[in-house]
Scaffold this motif. Structure first.
Motif, short mmCIF file in Angstrom:
data_model
loop_
_atom_site.label_atom_id
_atom_site.label_comp_id
_atom_site.label_asym_id
_atom_site.label_seq_id
_atom_site.Cartn_x
_atom_site.Cartn_y
_atom_site.Cartn_z
N SER A 79 0.81 -1.22 0.00
CA SER A 79 0.00 0.00 0.00
C SER A 79 0.85 1.27 0.00
O SER A 79 0.33 2.35 -0.26
CB SER A 79 -0.94 0.01 1.20
OG SER A 79 -0.20 0.13 2.40
N MET A 80 2.14 1.13 0.30
CA MET A 80 3.01 2.31 0.33
C MET A 80 4.13 2.18 -0.69
O MET A 80 4.87 1.21 -0.68
CB MET A 80 3.60 2.50 1.73
CG MET A 80 2.54 2.84 2.76
SD MET A 80 3.22 3.58 4.25
CE MET A 80 3.51 5.24 3.71
N ASP B 143 6.47 7.34 -0.65
CA ASP B 143 5.60 7.51 0.52
C ASP B 143 6.36 7.15 1.81
O ASP B 143 6.28 7.87 2.81
CB ASP B 143 4.35 6.64 0.42
CG ASP B 143 3.48 6.98 -0.78
OD1 ASP B 143 3.46 8.16 -1.20
OD2 ASP B 143 2.84 6.05 -1.31
N LEU B 144 7.06 6.03 1.76
CA LEU B 144 7.83 5.59 2.93
C LEU B 144 8.91 6.61 3.27
O LEU B 144 9.09 6.97 4.44
CB LEU B 144 8.47 4.23 2.67
CG LEU B 144 7.52 3.04 2.62
CD1 LEU B 144 8.22 1.81 2.05
CD2 LEU B 144 6.95 2.75 4.00
N VAL B 145 9.62 7.10 2.26
CA VAL B 145 10.67 8.10 2.49
C VAL B 145 10.07 9.33 3.17
O VAL B 145 10.62 9.85 4.15
CB VAL B 145 11.39 8.47 1.18
CG1 VAL B 145 12.27 9.71 1.37
CG2 VAL B 145 12.22 7.29 0.67
N ALA B 146 8.94 9.79 2.69
CA ALA B 146 8.31 10.98 3.28
C ALA B 146 7.93 10.76 4.74
O ALA B 146 8.18 11.62 5.59
CB ALA B 146 7.08 11.37 2.46
N VAL B 147 7.35 9.61 5.05
CA VAL B 147 6.94 9.32 6.42
C VAL B 147 8.15 9.20 7.34
O VAL B 147 8.18 9.77 8.44
CB VAL B 147 6.07 8.04 6.48
CG1 VAL B 147 5.83 7.60 7.91
CG2 VAL B 147 4.75 8.25 5.76
N TYR B 148 9.17 8.47 6.90
CA TYR B 148 10.37 8.28 7.73
C TYR B 148 11.11 9.61 7.90
O TYR B 148 11.57 9.93 9.00
CB TYR B 148 11.29 7.23 7.11
CG TYR B 148 10.93 5.81 7.46
CD1 TYR B 148 11.81 5.00 8.16
CD2 TYR B 148 9.71 5.25 7.10
CE1 TYR B 148 11.50 3.68 8.49
CE2 TYR B 148 9.38 3.95 7.41
CZ TYR B 148 10.27 3.16 8.11
OH TYR B 148 9.95 1.87 8.43
#
Length: 187
Positions: A165-166, A170-175
């Motif tokens: 789903s990511m 997206d993962l880079v932005a959240v982390y």
């Protein structure tokens, strides 16, 4: 590391390798239990499709230093994590699990992170994935409380290929946002 076959695809697994950390580690990233590929390599996030290392590189790399790269080997990845003051381990020391499916984890025994939190200036714990966060709250938080330690924990999404789903961006932005909020991007 041992893996003992059980019924219905479950295997009893002992973690098999220790944490990565040193006296200058400021962030502690905890997964649940290493995948079979990671257990085979005796290092963290070694499945070729796991996005943990590309995410960490995107979040922490010094853009002015062409040599500041993760690399493919456990040694280069260990050096990258330590250079950026990131400690790595897992919530679980042993459990019953079906392959790499966190949802199947049963009878989990926790690792003892208290010695790391006491010896290093850890300011934030990050968990990767929902199961790691759930087990952290249930198994690790009581250990820290009993030791009189209080380190904030931020749950992050799993970088596993199973988390379709990511996307990587997206993962880079959240982390990146989580590391920045904890004051850990310019370590």
């Amino acid at each position: 590391m041992s893996a003992l076959p059980m019924m219905d695809g479950m295997v009893h697994v002992e973690h098999g390798f220790g944490p990565v950390w040193d006296g200058s580690s400021r962030a502690l990233v905890l997964g649940s239990m290493p995948s079979p590929k990671s257990r085979e390599a005796a290092f963290y996030y070694m499945h070729p499709r796991n996005r943990f290392w590309p995410v960490l590189q995107a979040v922490l790399t010094d853009p002015g230093d062409a040599s500041d790269r993760v690399g493919d080997s456990p040694e280069s990845r260990r050096a990258f994590a330590l250079r950026h003051h990131v400690a790595l381990w897992d919530v679980i020391a042993s459990c019953d699990i079906d392959g790499a499916a966190d949802a199947s984890i049963r009878d989990a025994t926790p690792n003892d992170i208290v010695p790391i939190v006491r010896a290093a200036p850890i300011v934030r714990v990050f968990t990767t994935g929902g199961k790691a966060a759930q087990l952290y709250r249930r198994l690790i938080t009581p250990q820290l409380s009993a030791a009189g330690l209080d380190v904030p924990m931020t749950p992050l999404p799993s970088t596993s290929p199973a988390n379709a789903s990511m996307r990587l961006d997206d993962l880079v932005a959240v982390y990146r946002k989580a590391f920045a909020a904890a004051g850990l991007t310019d370590m």
